[in-house]
Design an enzyme around this catalytic site. Structure first.
Site, mmCIF file in Angstrom:
data_model
loop_
_atom_site.group_PDB
_atom_site.id
_atom_site.type_symbol
_atom_site.label_atom_id
_atom_site.label_comp_id
_atom_site.label_asym_id
_atom_site.label_seq_id
_atom_site.Cartn_x
_atom_site.Cartn_y
_atom_site.Cartn_z
ATOM 1 N N GLY A 51 0.843 -1.187 0.000
ATOM 2 C CA GLY A 51 0.000 0.000 0.000
ATOM 3 C C GLY A 51 0.872 1.228 0.000
ATOM 4 O O GLY A 51 2.074 1.146 0.295
ATOM 5 N N CYS A 78 5.348 -6.048 1.331
ATOM 6 C CA CYS A 78 5.680 -4.622 1.385
ATOM 7 C C CYS A 78 4.998 -3.953 2.591
ATOM 8 O O CYS A 78 5.302 -4.291 3.723
ATOM 9 C CB CYS A 78 5.331 -3.962 0.048
ATOM 10 S SG CYS A 78 6.128 -2.375 -0.162
ATOM 11 N N TYR A 79 4.040 -3.049 2.364
ATOM 12 C CA TYR A 79 3.370 -2.432 3.523
ATOM 13 C C TYR A 79 2.776 -3.512 4.432
ATOM 14 O O TYR A 79 2.764 -3.386 5.653
ATOM 15 C CB TYR A 79 2.263 -1.468 3.068
ATOM 16 C CG TYR A 79 1.490 -0.866 4.232
ATOM 17 C CD1 TYR A 79 1.955 0.263 4.887
ATOM 18 C CD2 TYR A 79 0.319 -1.477 4.696
ATOM 19 C CE1 TYR A 79 1.273 0.788 5.981
ATOM 20 C CE2 TYR A 79 -0.372 -0.967 5.782
ATOM 21 C CZ TYR A 79 0.108 0.162 6.425
ATOM 22 O OH TYR A 79 -0.567 0.676 7.498
ATOM 23 N N HIS A 165 7.944 -7.499 -4.255
ATOM 24 C CA HIS A 165 6.595 -7.783 -4.768
ATOM 25 C C HIS A 165 6.608 -9.074 -5.577
ATOM 26 O O HIS A 165 6.950 -9.056 -6.758
ATOM 27 C CB HIS A 165 6.102 -6.619 -5.638
ATOM 28 C CG HIS A 165 5.724 -5.428 -4.830
ATOM 29 N ND1 HIS A 165 4.449 -5.230 -4.362
ATOM 30 C CD2 HIS A 165 6.464 -4.399 -4.366
ATOM 31 C CE1 HIS A 165 4.414 -4.121 -3.652
ATOM 32 N NE2 HIS A 165 5.626 -3.585 -3.640
ATOM 33 N N GLU A 167 4.182 -10.642 -6.716
ATOM 34 C CA GLU A 167 3.057 -10.722 -7.657
ATOM 35 C C GLU A 167 3.378 -10.125 -9.027
ATOM 36 O O GLU A 167 2.675 -10.393 -9.992
ATOM 37 C CB GLU A 167 1.815 -10.036 -7.065
ATOM 38 C CG GLU A 167 1.867 -8.515 -6.913
ATOM 39 C CD GLU A 167 2.582 -8.029 -5.654
ATOM 40 O OE1 GLU A 167 3.387 -8.793 -5.089
ATOM 41 O OE2 GLU A 167 2.365 -6.872 -5.255
ATOM 42 N N ASP A 223 -16.587 -8.450 -23.347
ATOM 43 C CA ASP A 223 -16.982 -8.327 -21.944
ATOM 44 C C ASP A 223 -18.491 -8.391 -21.751
ATOM 45 O O ASP A 223 -18.991 -9.154 -20.931
ATOM 46 C CB ASP A 223 -16.449 -7.008 -21.353
ATOM 47 C CG ASP A 223 -14.957 -6.859 -21.571
ATOM 48 O OD1 ASP A 223 -14.317 -7.866 -21.902
ATOM 49 O OD2 ASP A 223 -14.449 -5.738 -21.429
ATOM 50 N N LYS A 365 -8.807 -9.347 -18.506
ATOM 51 C CA LYS A 365 -9.330 -9.698 -19.831
ATOM 52 C C LYS A 365 -9.075 -11.163 -20.213
ATOM 53 O O LYS A 365 -9.972 -11.838 -20.711
ATOM 54 C CB LYS A 365 -8.677 -8.790 -20.876
ATOM 55 C CG LYS A 365 -9.325 -8.862 -22.226
ATOM 56 C CD LYS A 365 -10.461 -7.881 -22.270
ATOM 57 C CE LYS A 365 -11.160 -7.818 -23.583
ATOM 58 N NZ LYS A 365 -12.174 -6.769 -23.554
#
Ligand code: XMP
Length: 509
Positions: A51, A78-79, A165, A167, A223, A365
């Site tokens: 964050g 992280c945060y 990170h 991710e 979508d 997507k």
């Protein structure tokens, strides 16, 4: 299941997606979630996201510290790691050297997250604060040159922290760290798939809607088609779709929707021809944001009027995806920095006082495409390139007239035909023609011409947040240019756009 606690990172949905990629169900929850709610959800593990806040800021997000005594494994990123360290009695400080971008991670103590990994590899960092003192019973498991405490663990309590990170794609071994946390630390099972997402979403829609009606705008794109098919599977004929022809669609849009979707699905659908209304509202307008607002607002009016003819509708279905949400409001929930006003987010529900059904709002997507395949939607529709709500209006620079629309529509159709026959249609995120507001001099059949110019835009991208211009071959560019100039009246010049995003955007307006 895994809970991701949202501490405001722009990556929190990316974390969720990484967990889903390992076939584990995952849910993102706000930072003010109660311990009771966590108990009720009964997760196998919890991931605390990063964050933008600093732990010592007055309003930095915090959770009930009882979280760490529940016996549930926790991974702080992280945060999220700063929060864990701070809450358990360690210390965080502003780092001497901030660390943004790539860093070399050196493992100093092997543990479950780093199992089987080499001792050093590249990772991606983004932080101004660092842990300087660990809580009791924690050890340092990895460092970088700038950050001594880059990863921590309390293996007995199954609490882990990563300053990096895992991710983001640039972190080597990031996905494995998440996999080890899920399976080796939390003991999750691989039981989530698109099929289970689909079954779950159908059940949720059924429960939420009951025997009430849902109305929904269909654009012919991936979508809204996937969302409509999913909702249709849940409630059948109680879904009422509306297709508005706003006059700024591509060539053969209605026909393609009819062949691709309504033929295979017994949808309730109304076609509304509002071309004249839109074109007269756009007359003389050249400012991009004004065009967008006019189209967005008029779409709401036309849709609202049409929807009014459907008795007793209580819900509005929308095919909003996760990237639509972050581009329209800031990822940090703070002061918004709207890049462009994407009209498919917001607007309609407020005006119509309908409850929203957005079954795709947590998906990216490529996940929506997988879901579409799961729902049996045909390949051609699933692989359609995205097309913006304001349509050709934001691809005609300057004023929109019927004549200019006709030119662009033809040029765009030629371009797409060539991209398809070169086998590039799926590979490209988008490829389209833009009509420029200038005329230039040319010579055709010994005669001087003074005519319009088309720009070719073709980009590769994973999620439209960033994009690279596609390196189309000179042969292909030559073919497209020749055909456009020969087949489309009033065009005597074609140029190729070689701008990435950022600094450009994909669309020209
Ligand atoms: P930009 O031009 O912002 O576009 O780089 C990113 C992606 O979003 C699409 N786009 C829109 N989609 N309504 C939409 O539904 C809109 O108003 C809109 N504006 C841009 C664009 O085509 C690209 O895929």
């Amino acid at each position: 299941m895994i809970i991701v606690i949202d501490f405001g990172s722009q990556f929190n949905q990316l974390i969720a997606r990484r967990v889903r990629e390992h076939n584990v169900y995952c849910q993102v929850e706000p930072a003010d979630i109660s311990i009771e709610k966590i108990k009720e959800l009964n997760p196998n593990g919890i991931i605390l996201s990063g964050g933008p806040a600093s732990i010592y800021e007055k309003d930095s997000p915090r959770l009930d510290t009882a979280l760490f005594d529940m016996g549930i494994p926790v991974l702080g990123i992280c945060y999220g790691m700063h929060y864990m360290v701070h809450a358990l009695g360690g210390e965080i400080q502003k780092a001497d050297k901030r660390e943004y971008g790539f860093a070399q991670l050196n493992i100093v103590k092997e543990n479950a997250l780093f199992k089987g990994m080499e001792t050093g590899f590249q990772c991606w960092m983004s932080h101004g604060d660092s842990a300087v003192e660990l809580p009791k019973d924690f050890i340092v498991t990895a460092s970088t040159d700038n950050t001594k405490i880059a990863a921590i663990a309390n293996t007995e309590k199954r609490l882990y922290g990563l300053q990096l990170h895992p991710e983001v794609e640039h972190s080597v071994n990031g996905s494995q760290m998440i996999r080890h946390f899920l399976f080796d630390v939390c003991g999750c099972e691989k039981n989530w798939s698109m099929k289970s997402f689909c079954d779950g979403a159908v059940a949720q829609i059924k429960e939420a809607v009951g025997d009430k009606k849902v109305i929904m705008g269909l654009s012919g794109g991936v979508d809204s088609s996937v969302a409509a098919t999913l909702i249709h599977r849940a409630i059948g004929k109680n879904l009422h779709c509306i297709f508005v022809d706003n006059g700024v669609l591509r060539k053969n849009e209605k026909k393609s929707l009819e062949t691709n979707l309504t033929k295979s699905l017994d949808l309730n659908i109304q076609f509304v021809d509002a071309r004249k209304k839109f074109l007269s509202a756009l007359k003389g307008v050249t400012d991009p944001e004004t065009k967008r607002k006019i189209i967005g607002n008029l779409f709401i009016d036309v849709f609202d009027e049409q929807a009014g003819k459907i008795d007793g509708a209580e819900f509005l279905g929308q095919g909003t995806l996760y990237p639509d949400i972050i581009e329209s409001k800031s990822a940090f929930g703070g002061p918004t920095s709207i890049i462009k006003s994407h009209h498919n987010v917001g607007g309609l529900p407020e005006k119509m006082k309908l409850k929203l059904i957005e079954p795709l709002q947590l998906l990216f997507k490529d996940e929506v495409r997988k879901l579409g395949l799961e729902l049996g939607i045909n390949d051609e529709l699933i692989w359609r390139q995205p097309f913006p709500g304001p349509g050709l209006a934001i691809r005609i620079m300057g004023e929109i007239t019927q004549a200019r629309l006709d030119i662009l529509r033809e040029a765009d159709a030629v371009l797409l035909e060539e991209i398809r026959s070169a086998g590039l249609y799926r590979e490209l995120w988008q490829s389209f023609a833009v009509l420029l507001p200038i005329k230039s001099v040319g010579v055709m059949g010994d005669k001087r011409t003074f005519a319009n110019c088309i720009a070719i835009r073709a980009v590769t991208s994973n999620d439209a947040m960033t994009a690279d211009w596609a390196k189309l071959s000179h042969d292909l560019l030559g073919k497209i240019s020749n055909r456009i100039i020969n087949e489309v009246e009033n065009i005597n010049r074609v140029v190729f756009d070689i701008t990435s995003k950022p600094p450009g955007t994909i669309e020209w307006e």
